[in-house]
Design a protein around this motif. Structure first.
Motif, PDB file in Angstrom:
ATOM      1  N   ALA A 194       0.836  -1.206   0.000  1.00  0.00           N
ATOM      2  CA  ALA A 194       0.000   0.000   0.000  1.00  0.00           C
ATOM      3  C   ALA A 194       0.871   1.257   0.000  1.00  0.00           C
ATOM      4  O   ALA A 194       0.599   2.217  -0.738  1.00  0.00           O
ATOM      5  N   HIS A 211       2.415   1.672  -3.401  1.00  0.00           N
ATOM      6  CA  HIS A 211       1.469   2.251  -4.365  1.00  0.00           C
ATOM      7  C   HIS A 211       1.355   3.760  -4.176  1.00  0.00           C
ATOM      8  O   HIS A 211       1.296   4.515  -5.165  1.00  0.00           O
ATOM      9  N   ARG A 212       1.331   4.214  -2.935  1.00  0.00           N
ATOM     10  CA  ARG A 212       1.195   5.652  -2.681  1.00  0.00           C
ATOM     11  C   ARG A 212       2.398   6.415  -3.232  1.00  0.00           C
ATOM     12  O   ARG A 212       2.251   7.468  -3.861  1.00  0.00           O
TER      13      ARG A 212
END
Length: 989
Positions: free
Chosen positions: A850, A853-854
């Protein structure tokens, strides 16, 4: 129908046995149509864009062009005869035999038709012509409405469609079918039917149908129209034609008593074993053969000195002698050279003498011309007017010789003459390598077989110029004891090559070239010498306008004169001029004799200023040296986009390095030091390391000669950085050590800091991570003390990468964040994108998907059209998708990364993207393609001197043969450059 692609109508390709016009998108069809106008030849991006859009450009025309080409490639694979669109330089070409395109098939069939007509088989001629015309489906390329497309269409109408229709109608007349010929004539547009050739044809049809009143009315109407537009020549020709035609139909004449044929003025002997020129000879056949539907009143045969114009005209005259029972007359007009020019009245007198007419019986020159015209009536005579100086030299003679077949040869293009009399024009090109070698070997009298490699090299050196090949071969034949290899070494000296044949007979190349050069006005001579000062064969018009130091209009007129004389030409791009190698050598000898230093100063200043503008556009966040004061009046080239600036650097790279050496030789030290630094970023991106190394070595010598220790230190730092990239660690250490000594002595803390950062990179890449980490930390402190946020951010980034390579991710993380903060403060968006991408890679390794991805999204937000940065990001995103078991996304992203790397011409990026692509393919079980991708990646790494990475990939290749895991790849940023060299010493602090 033996063609597979069509552009005589909508762009079509044969699919499933039928020509299909409804394939692909409109822009995709248009791209193919353009490329098919010249199969196998390159179209630059700028040329393609002007064909497609004129001034009505889309937002990003290069991107739109790339997408259209990308869609075209798979479409071509579906054709019955597949073709490939290949990248060539900055453009594209379609790799296809031109015989597979309907235009070539049309021409071939029309040649067959003309051959049949010449042999008297008018039925076969008609059938072939009708077949060819049936392939003309519609207006060619109707979906392209730009100026270039319309010019191409109009040329095809005039050179192909209209002559074919005229020929077909003439064959129907020969077959006794005038009613059908009349039907074909009705299909002509009014503007075409009013052309002289079609008016004549229509008159023949009327008389053949017994419609004499309609013929008379048609003649009177056409004659009036010609008089109204002041075309007296056409009106006179039409009147004579109609009078003869009417007389033959109304009062069939008795068999004429032919006057004695004039004796031919002795033609020069025909060359034994005449080489090549097959297409030119066929063209002369079509234009000058009696009865040909494509016959021209005369043919202008032009080309540079020594190209073989006279030889071709004489060879054709010997070959076609049976077509001219009235004889052949050859006259040398002496338009160029030391002999007095033969003036038009003298030419008329000579021709009358050839006809055995007592010239002294007529005193007035105008009356003599009228007598000559009368004497030539009804005689099938060929006249060769050799070596005309200009259009005015032979203009009035063409009216006198209107009943003859005429060949005019000249070194000038004679464009005014061609336009005024609607003549056919043929410009001779240089011989290709194959024909050059054949001509050279024949003239060597058997020696070529003994030293074939040397013979091939000498033939290439002669640049396809028949005169040069003949003179060199004759010189070699006269000196049998001299080996061809020794002669080759001698001929590399321009003076020696130009002097070949200079044995007292004034037959050398220098004599031939000088006879053209001496006809030039002083401004044109000066511009021609500029080509000798420039190291390359192609020059941008802005460069010439700057270096000339003259009013722009005067320089442009000089360029037009040089083009007209075939001393230079214009390739596909209208803003560039090119000089062939052998004329370039001649221009160099002239420039060496010119002691005016102004042109060289302006040339160097132009390149320096243009390179400065290009660097500022292509690399806005990189340091660059202060710009020297430009020479007054120069016109640097401007750039609207980074891509345009990059293309200029790539196109001019060899010229820039050569000019750097020239600047050093002539003691222009500032420019010699500056140019290599301005082009270095582009050369590094595209992997041109030899040019980088050569340029930096020259720049270091220039800085040393100029006693500028800062510039020398900066250059040696860059040279060390380059060798570090190439894994030449010993050479890198030597350069960096000397650079640090100079920077320290110069009192340049920024210089010392920069060099220390690169020293730390050297430790990092030579297996000394502890020393690298310690030095990076000192560099951070040093940068903070000097408030240098840019280099502090670099050192923090590299420190984080070094720790990450040791798997110390927690320790690396704060350094990445610090680098990100510093780069945000300095507005370095490219640097921020790099750091975000690196952070995404780090969190990927930690399986924090996550967060990864950011950071990918944040990186994407900072990328503004940077292909390299986007490629690196897509590579990380592909690995991230693979880790999340999203195979489809992983494959798509890795493929996109590979395509972006190819478009960016970034070899390291291609290697990195291919490596990731291979891992994903391997994980999906596609071992064969994975191995191929790894092999390509290793080759790219090896080609850029990254042997350690190449070794790693090759280990993976070996491991792929065993069922074991394949580790993830790591990559860091490149090294850092010092501030650009200054023009003056900097103070301490």
């Amino acid at each position: 129908m033996d063609f597979a692609y069509g552009i005589l109508g909508h762009t079509a390709m044969r699919m499933h046995g039928k020509m299909n016009e409804q394939w692909g998108q409109r822009q995709t069809r248009n791209i193919l149509g353009i490329l098919l106008t010249r199969p196998g030849q390159r179209f630059s991006q700028d040329t393609l864009i002007s064909w497609l859009w004129d001034d009505d450009l889309p937002g990003n025309p290069q991107e739109a062009l790339y997408k259209a080409v990308h869609r075209l490639r798979p479409a071509l694979r579906e054709a019955d005869v597949p073709a490939a669109v290949a990248r060539s330089g900055d453009g594209y070409l379609v790799d296809l035999d031109e015989s597979l395109v309907d235009v070539a098939a049309f021409r071939k069939t029309m040649r067959k038709a003309h051959a049949a007509a010449s042999s008297g088989d008018h039925e076969a001629a008609y059938e072939s012509a009708a077949s060819a015309l049936s392939w003309w489906r519609d207006e060619p390329l109707p979906e392209l409405r730009t100026e270039r497309a319309e010019n191409w269409r109009e040329d095809r109408r005039k050179s192909m469609l209209l002559p074919a229709r005229e020929f077909l109608a003439s064959q129907l007349l020969a077959l006794g079918r005038p009613d059908e010929a009349a039907g074909w004539m009705q299909e002509l547009a009014p503007e075409h039917a009013s052309r002289l050739a079609f008016v004549k044809l229509q008159l023949q049809i009327y008389y053949a149908l017994g419609q004499s009143e309609q013929a008379q009315a048609h003649y009177l109407d056409a004659h009036r129209r010609f008089r109204d537009v002041a075309d007296d020549t056409a009106a006179a020709v039409l009147r004579a034609f109609h009078d003869d035609l009417r007389a033959r139909h109304e009062n069939p004449p008795a068999a004429p008593v032919r006057r004695a044929a004039p004796p031919s003025h002795p033609l020069p002997r025909d060359l034994r074993g005449f080489i090549s020129r097959t297409r030119a000879l066929d063209t002369l056949d079509q234009w000058l053969r009696p009865g040909s539907s494509t016959r021209s009143p005369a043919v202008v045969l032009s080309g540079p000195p020594g190209i073989g114009k006279t030889s071709l005209a004489v060879h054709w005259a010997h070959r076609a002698a049976d077509w001219f029972p009235g004889g052949t007359i050859y006259l040398d007009l002496h338009g160029f050279g030391p002999a007095p020019r033969l003036e038009p009245p003298d030419i008329v007198d000579r021709l009358l003498q050839e006809l055995s007419y007592p010239v002294d019986h007529v005193v007035d020159a105008t009356a003599r011309a009228a007598v000559l015209r009368q004497q030539l009536t009804d005689r099938a005579v060929l006249v060769i007017l050799d070596d005309a100086e200009n259009s005015e030299h032979v203009d009035q003679l063409l009216n006198v010789l209107s009943e003859c077949a005429v060949i005019v040869t000249s070194r000038r293009r004679l464009s005014a003459l061609v336009r005024r009399h609607e003549l056919a024009e043929l410009s001779l090109d240089r011989l290709d390598d194959h024909d050059s070698l054949e001509l050279f070997v024949r003239r060597l009298r058997g020696r070529g077989e003994q030293e074939p490699d040397a013979a091939r090299r000498i033939a290439h050196l002669c640049d396809g110029l028949p005169l040069a090949l003949t003179l060199v071969a004759e010189s070699a034949a006269r000196r049998p004891g001299l080996s061809l290899n020794t002669m080759l070494d001698q001929l590399r000296d321009p003076e020696m090559l130009l002097s070949i044949g200079d044995d007292g007979d004034d037959q050398s190349l220098r004599t031939a070239f000088s006879s053209s050069y001496r006809t030039l006005e002083p401004p044109s001579q000066a511009v021609f010498r500029l080509f000798g000062r420039h190291p390359g064969a192609e020059i941008h018009v802005d460069t010439l306008l700057s270096a000339a130091g003259r009013p722009a209009a005067e320089t442009r007129r000089a360029l037009e004169t040089l083009v007209a004389l075939h001393l230079i030409d214009q390739p596909g791009d209208t803003d560039r001029y090119r000089i062939v190698s052998i004329f370039h050598r001649y221009a160099q000898t002239l420039s060496d004799q010119d002691h005016d230093s102004g042109p060289l100063r302006r040339l160097l200043s132009h390149y320096c200023s243009t390179a400065y503008h290009a660097h500022r556009m292509a690399h806005p966040h990189r340091d660059r040296p202060p710009q020297p004061d430009p020479e007054p009046g120069i016109r640097p080239t401007g750039f609207k986009t980074p891509d345009a600036a990059t293309r200029w650097f790539l196109r001019e790279r060899t010229n820039i390095i050569a000019l750097t050496a020239l600047a050093l030789t002539h003691r222009h030290f500032e420019i010699a030091c500056m140019l290599p630094h301005l082009i270095a970023d582009t050369l590094d991106k595209y992997g041109f390391y030899d040019e980088m190394s050569t340029g930096f070595a020259i720049a270091a010598r220039a800085a040393r000669a100029n006693q500028d220790p800062h510039a020398e230190a900066s250059t040696l730092n860059d040279l060390g950085e380059l060798n570090l990239t190439l894994s030449n660690h010993t050479t890198a250490e030597q350069a960096l050590t000397r650079a640090r000594e100079l920077a320290t002595a110069d009192g340049s803390p920024i210089g010392v800091l920069t060099i220390n950062i690169n020293f730390a990179q050297l430790y990092r890449h030579t297996g000394c991570p502890a020393e690298a980490i310690a030095l990076f930390r000192r560099c951070v402190t040093h940068a903070q003390r000097n408030r240098d946020l840019v280099r502090e951010g670099k050192a923090e980034q590299y420190l984080g990468e070094t720790l990450a390579e040791l798997d110390q991710y927690e320790k690396a993380l704060p350094h990445y964040h610090r680098a990100l903060h510093l780069r945000a403060l300095t507005g370095d968006t490219a640097g921020q994108a790099t750091t975000y991408t690196t952070l995404a890679e780090l969190h990927l390794r930690e399986e924090q998907f996550a967060v990864a991805h950011r950071h990918c999204r944040l990186a994407q937000a900072q990328i503004a059209g940077d292909l390299t940065a986007t490629m690196r990001l897509r590579t990380v995103e592909a690995r991230l998708a693979a880790a999340e078991r999203d195979d489809r996304a992983a494959l798509r992203l890795s493929q996109e990364a590979v395509e972006l790397a190819e478009r960016a011409h970034n070899a390291t990026g291609q290697a990195r993207a291919l490596e990731a692509f291979a891992e994903i393919l391997y994980a999906r079980g596609n071992h064969e393609d994975a191995v191929d991708a790894w092999r390509r990646a290793a080759a790219f790494y090896r080609g850029r001197g990254k042997d350690a990475k190449a070794d790693r990939v090759e280990e993976r290749l070996a491991a792929a043969r065993n069922p074991q895991a394949i580790p993830q790849a790591r990559d860091g940023e490149r090294t850092v450059a010092m501030p650009a060299p200054r023009r003056s010493a900097i103070s301490n602090g």
